[in-house]
Write a protein that holds these residues in place. Structure first.
Motif, PDB file in Angstrom:
ATOM      1  N   ARG A 227       0.873  -1.241  -0.035  1.00  0.00           N
ATOM      2  CA  ARG A 227      -0.093   0.057   0.030  1.00  0.00           C
ATOM      3  C   ARG A 227       0.768   1.251  -0.186  1.00  0.00           C
ATOM      4  O   ARG A 227       0.910   2.059   0.866  1.00  0.00           O
ATOM      5  N   GLY A 228       1.491   1.474  -1.297  1.00  0.00           N
ATOM      6  CA  GLY A 228       2.703   2.274  -1.114  1.00  0.00           C
ATOM      7  C   GLY A 228       2.204   3.700  -1.149  1.00  0.00           C
ATOM      8  O   GLY A 228       2.628   4.744  -0.577  1.00  0.00           O
ATOM      9  N   GLU A 229       0.984   3.867  -1.924  1.00  0.00           N
ATOM     10  CA  GLU A 229       0.366   5.444  -1.772  1.00  0.00           C
ATOM     11  C   GLU A 229      -0.115   5.751  -0.657  1.00  0.00           C
ATOM     12  O   GLU A 229       0.214   6.922  -0.189  1.00  0.00           O
ATOM     13  N   GLU A 230      -0.611   5.024   0.156  1.00  0.00           N
ATOM     14  CA  GLU A 230      -1.115   5.309   1.479  1.00  0.00           C
ATOM     15  C   GLU A 230       0.204   5.560   2.400  1.00  0.00           C
ATOM     16  O   GLU A 230       0.093   6.404   3.202  1.00  0.00           O
ATOM     17  N   ALA A 231       1.117   4.882   2.188  1.00  0.00           N
ATOM     18  CA  ALA A 231       2.416   5.186   3.072  1.00  0.00           C
ATOM     19  C   ALA A 231       2.981   6.357   2.744  1.00  0.00           C
ATOM     20  O   ALA A 231       3.453   7.246   3.724  1.00  0.00           O
ATOM     21  N   GLN A 232       2.975   6.567   1.463  1.00  0.00           N
ATOM     22  CA  GLN A 232       3.566   7.961   1.148  1.00  0.00           C
ATOM     23  C   GLN A 232       2.674   9.273   1.491  1.00  0.00           C
ATOM     24  O   GLN A 232       3.247  10.340   2.059  1.00  0.00           O
ATOM     25  N   ALA A 233       1.089   9.011   1.487  1.00  0.00           N
ATOM     26  CA  ALA A 233       0.502   9.992   2.022  1.00  0.00           C
ATOM     27  C   ALA A 233       0.668  10.250   3.511  1.00  0.00           C
ATOM     28  O   ALA A 233       0.791  11.495   4.044  1.00  0.00           O
ATOM     29  N   VAL A 234       0.913   9.115   4.599  1.00  0.00           N
ATOM     30  CA  VAL A 234       1.162   9.345   5.819  1.00  0.00           C
ATOM     31  C   VAL A 234       2.719  10.140   5.855  1.00  0.00           C
ATOM     32  O   VAL A 234       2.615  10.922   7.044  1.00  0.00           O
ATOM     33  N   VAL A 235       3.601   9.633   5.322  1.00  0.00           N
ATOM     34  CA  VAL A 235       5.041  10.331   5.527  1.00  0.00           C
ATOM     35  C   VAL A 235       4.626  11.598   5.185  1.00  0.00           C
ATOM     36  O   VAL A 235       5.339  12.629   5.951  1.00  0.00           O
ATOM     37  N   GLU A 236       4.181  12.100   3.941  1.00  0.00           N
ATOM     38  CA  GLU A 236       4.124  13.446   3.831  1.00  0.00           C
ATOM     39  C   GLU A 236       3.392  14.572   4.619  1.00  0.00           C
ATOM     40  O   GLU A 236       3.653  15.316   5.034  1.00  0.00           O
ATOM     41  N   ARG A 237       2.239  13.643   5.279  1.00  0.00           N
ATOM     42  CA  ARG A 237       1.371  14.399   6.292  1.00  0.00           C
ATOM     43  C   ARG A 237       2.101  14.873   7.483  1.00  0.00           C
ATOM     44  O   ARG A 237       2.002  15.846   8.276  1.00  0.00           O
ATOM     45  N   PHE A 238       2.882  13.568   8.098  1.00  0.00           N
ATOM     46  CA  PHE A 238       3.454  13.845   9.423  1.00  0.00           C
ATOM     47  C   PHE A 238       4.959  13.811   9.483  1.00  0.00           C
ATOM     48  O   PHE A 238       5.521  14.193  10.625  1.00  0.00           O
ATOM     49  N   TYR A 239       5.625  13.663   8.549  1.00  0.00           N
ATOM     50  CA  TYR A 239       6.987  14.088   8.441  1.00  0.00           C
ATOM     51  C   TYR A 239       7.295  15.366   7.620  1.00  0.00           C
ATOM     52  O   TYR A 239       8.152  15.997   7.997  1.00  0.00           O
ATOM     53  N   GLY A 240       6.440  15.558   6.547  1.00  0.00           N
ATOM     54  CA  GLY A 240       6.461  16.617   5.699  1.00  0.00           C
ATOM     55  C   GLY A 240       6.934  16.310   4.215  1.00  0.00           C
ATOM     56  O   GLY A 240       7.003  15.251   3.767  1.00  0.00           O
ATOM     57  N   GLY A 241       6.630  17.224   3.258  1.00  0.00           N
ATOM     58  CA  GLY A 241       6.729  17.172   1.966  1.00  0.00           C
ATOM     59  C   GLY A 241       7.790  16.657   1.365  1.00  0.00           C
ATOM     60  O   GLY A 241       7.993  15.940   0.422  1.00  0.00           O
ATOM     61  N   GLY A 242       8.996  17.023   1.863  1.00  0.00           N
ATOM     62  CA  GLY A 242      10.303  16.562   1.645  1.00  0.00           C
ATOM     63  C   GLY A 242      10.614  14.999   1.705  1.00  0.00           C
ATOM     64  O   GLY A 242      11.764  14.655   1.104  1.00  0.00           O
ATOM     65  N   TYR A 243       9.765  14.322   2.629  1.00  0.00           N
ATOM     66  CA  TYR A 243      10.186  13.082   2.828  1.00  0.00           C
ATOM     67  C   TYR A 243       9.493  12.044   2.045  1.00  0.00           C
ATOM     68  O   TYR A 243       8.291  12.439   1.490  1.00  0.00           O
ATOM     69  N   GLY A 244      10.090  10.936   1.671  1.00  0.00           N
ATOM     70  CA  GLY A 244       9.395   9.767   1.033  1.00  0.00           C
ATOM     71  C   GLY A 244       9.566   8.550   1.714  1.00  0.00           C
ATOM     72  O   GLY A 244      10.022   8.320   2.928  1.00  0.00           O
ATOM     73  N   LEU A 245       9.654   7.352   0.816  1.00  0.00           N
ATOM     74  CA  LEU A 245       9.616   6.075   1.156  1.00  0.00           C
ATOM     75  C   LEU A 245      11.213   5.460   1.008  1.00  0.00           C
ATOM     76  O   LEU A 245      11.101   4.520   0.818  1.00  0.00           O
ATOM     77  N   GLU A 246      12.123   6.282   0.660  1.00  0.00           N
ATOM     78  CA  GLU A 246      13.268   6.032   0.312  1.00  0.00           C
ATOM     79  C   GLU A 246      14.116   5.160   1.442  1.00  0.00           C
ATOM     80  O   GLU A 246      13.899   5.606   2.451  1.00  0.00           O
ATOM     81  N   GLY A 247      14.605   3.976   1.387  1.00  0.00           N
ATOM     82  CA  GLY A 247      15.242   3.182   2.253  1.00  0.00           C
ATOM     83  C   GLY A 247      14.214   2.314   3.000  1.00  0.00           C
ATOM     84  O   GLY A 247      14.785   1.629   3.850  1.00  0.00           O
ATOM     85  N   LEU A 248      12.981   2.453   2.764  1.00  0.00           N
ATOM     86  CA  LEU A 248      12.145   1.320   3.575  1.00  0.00           C
ATOM     87  C   LEU A 248      11.957   0.164   2.384  1.00  0.00           C
ATOM     88  O   LEU A 248      11.792   0.399   1.276  1.00  0.00           O
TER      89      LEU A 248
END
Length: 447
Positions: A212-233
């Motif tokens: 569920r990559g899109e949901e994961a990206q949405a959580v990261v952007e909302r709670f970590y910030g727009g500059g963060y992504g799923l790199e390294g996971l």
């Protein structure tokens, strides 16, 4: 026609994030969870002492009631761990503490030992769920540089809660409070934790591991910030429905599973038994049972917890677990000879044991969270917690019997042998995870 080249800015890894307000909130509600769990166990001794005349409790009932919460953890931890890996962490976070708060308040209506035993077991099941879920959630959200300290602080929070539970119970007893009110007081921290957990997101690592990559990206952007992504996971690596306890004992992870449960059990068996039954232990060591002596032990627990957090930040995990088992075994062996020396010798050996065992126990929430991958992290944590509580329940139930039947020397020597077993397990199978990313720590070196 002119081609337009779109430049994509590299995304930052969430493991390199600073501690944001959101991450502090996650830390607060996971640390608060462990505080509450410790609180629930910390007031058992005083509450049961008050309940004994009214309920007519004998030695068997006292042993069963003291061990019942630990046996409940044996049931709750592996079940909740599997559910958290299968259906996600978020759904269980708030529900678990709603159950704990309700269970604490239900003590106000207990009128017989059978009901109390059932309720304490029920509370243990809910606590077991927290052991499996809380550490997994914190490890999956925490930045790399803070992960070890935060995970080690879970045990520190548990010890603070344990001491607070004892202190509050003592004050309430002196103020004339009923034993039911002492048990029910755990609803206060439980409700505070519940409020912090409402609205918390799903773990992006779990979402990604379940495709569920899109949901994961949405959580990261909302709670970590727009500059963060799923790199390294790590992305999805299998079908979670087919994973679970069998995966823990697959060739890739079985030695890590044995280590996680084995070292944890060998740590808690002496510590739980000797701290829950302090009056009996003091009598065996020739120490008075005044409040000052009990508070000294609780103070050493706190000092050890803080020392352990600092040690985990700077020392290799493997070296720390091996050295502390050696010191604990030596202290317990010294305690077995306490009757042949002045009182100060027994007090000193016991103080060393409590200090070092408390510091070392911080590893109980670090190692299992780091050495299993996201797909089975909560399951692994739950299994390790369950196995440890089998040992803790057995040692808590049997300690008064052993002291009475075999005496101090044999009992302490047996506990020292358990510490030696933990030392052997650690020498054979303890991996080194310090300084690694969560994915590296959980997958590298798996056999």
């Amino acid at each position: 026609m002119e081609n337009t080249v779109r430049r994509v800015r590299p995304q930052l890894q969430i493991e390199e994030s600073p501690m944001t307000p959101f991450l502090w909130r996650v830390s607060a509600f996971t640390l608060g969870g462990m505080f509450t769990d410790g609180y629930i166990l910390g007031h058992i001794g005083i509450a049961l002492g008050l309940a004994t005349p009214e309920l007519g409790l004998n030695g068997l009932w006292l042993g069963l009631l003291a061990a019942s919460t630990l046996l409940g953890i044996l049931i709750g931890a592996p079940i909740a761990g599997r559910l958290a890996d299968r259906f996600g962490r978020r759904r269980l976070l708030a529900v678990d503490f709603a159950v704990i708060a309700a269970g604490a308040l239900a003590h106000l209506f207990v009128t017989d030992p059978g009901t109390l035993l059932a309720l304490r077991t029920f509370m243990g099941i809910a606590i077991g769920a927290e052991y499996a879920i809380g550490a997994a959630v914190l490890s999956e959200f925490a930045p790399r540089r803070s992960r070890g300290t935060l995970l080690a602080s879970l045990n520190g929070a548990w010890i603070v809660g344990f001491v607070a539970g004892f202190a509050v119970a003592y004050v309430m007893r002196e103020a004339g409070a009923d034993w039911r009110a002492i048990f029910a007081s755990a609803a206060v921290p439980a409700l505070a934790v519940l409020l912090l957990r409402i609205g918390s997101p799903e773990s992006p690592r779990w979402l990604l591991a379940n495709g569920r990559g899109e949901e994961a990206q949405a959580v990261v952007e909302r709670f970590y910030g727009g500059g963060y992504g799923l790199e390294g996971l790590a992305a999805a690596s299998g079908e979670p429905a087919k994973r679970g306890l069998a995966e823990l004992f697959s060739p890739a992870y079985r030695t890590r599973t044995i280590f996680a449960g084995g070292f944890w059990a060998c740590q808690v068996m002496p510590l739980f038994a000797l701290t829950i039954f302090l009056p009996q232990v003091f009598e065996a060591l020739g120490i008075g049972t005044e409040l000052g002596a009990e508070m000294l032990v609780n103070g050493m627990l706190l000092v050890g917890a803080v020392t352990g957090v600092i040690a985990i930040k700077y020392l290799p995990r493997r070296k720390l677990v091996i050295v502390t088992f050696g010191i604990v075994a030596a202290a317990l062996l010294a305690m077995s000879f306490a009757g042949s020396f002045p009182v100060w010798f027994g007090i000193g050996a016991f103080a060393v044991f409590v200090l070092v065992a408390s510091a070392a126990s911080n590893l109980e929430y670090v190692y299992p969270s780091e050495i299993f991958p996201t797909e089975i992290r909560a399951t692994g944590m739950g299994f390790a917690a369950a196995l440890s509580r089998v040992g803790a329940a057995a040692s808590t139930f049997l300690l008064p019997v052993a002291l009475e039947k075999f005496g101090n020397m044999a009992t302490m020597a047996l506990l020292a042998a358990i510490a030696v077993l933990g030392l052997v397990i650690s020498v054979l199978w303890a991996p080194e995870t310090q300084g690694k990313s969560l994915d590296e720590a959980s997958r590298e070196g798996a056999q």
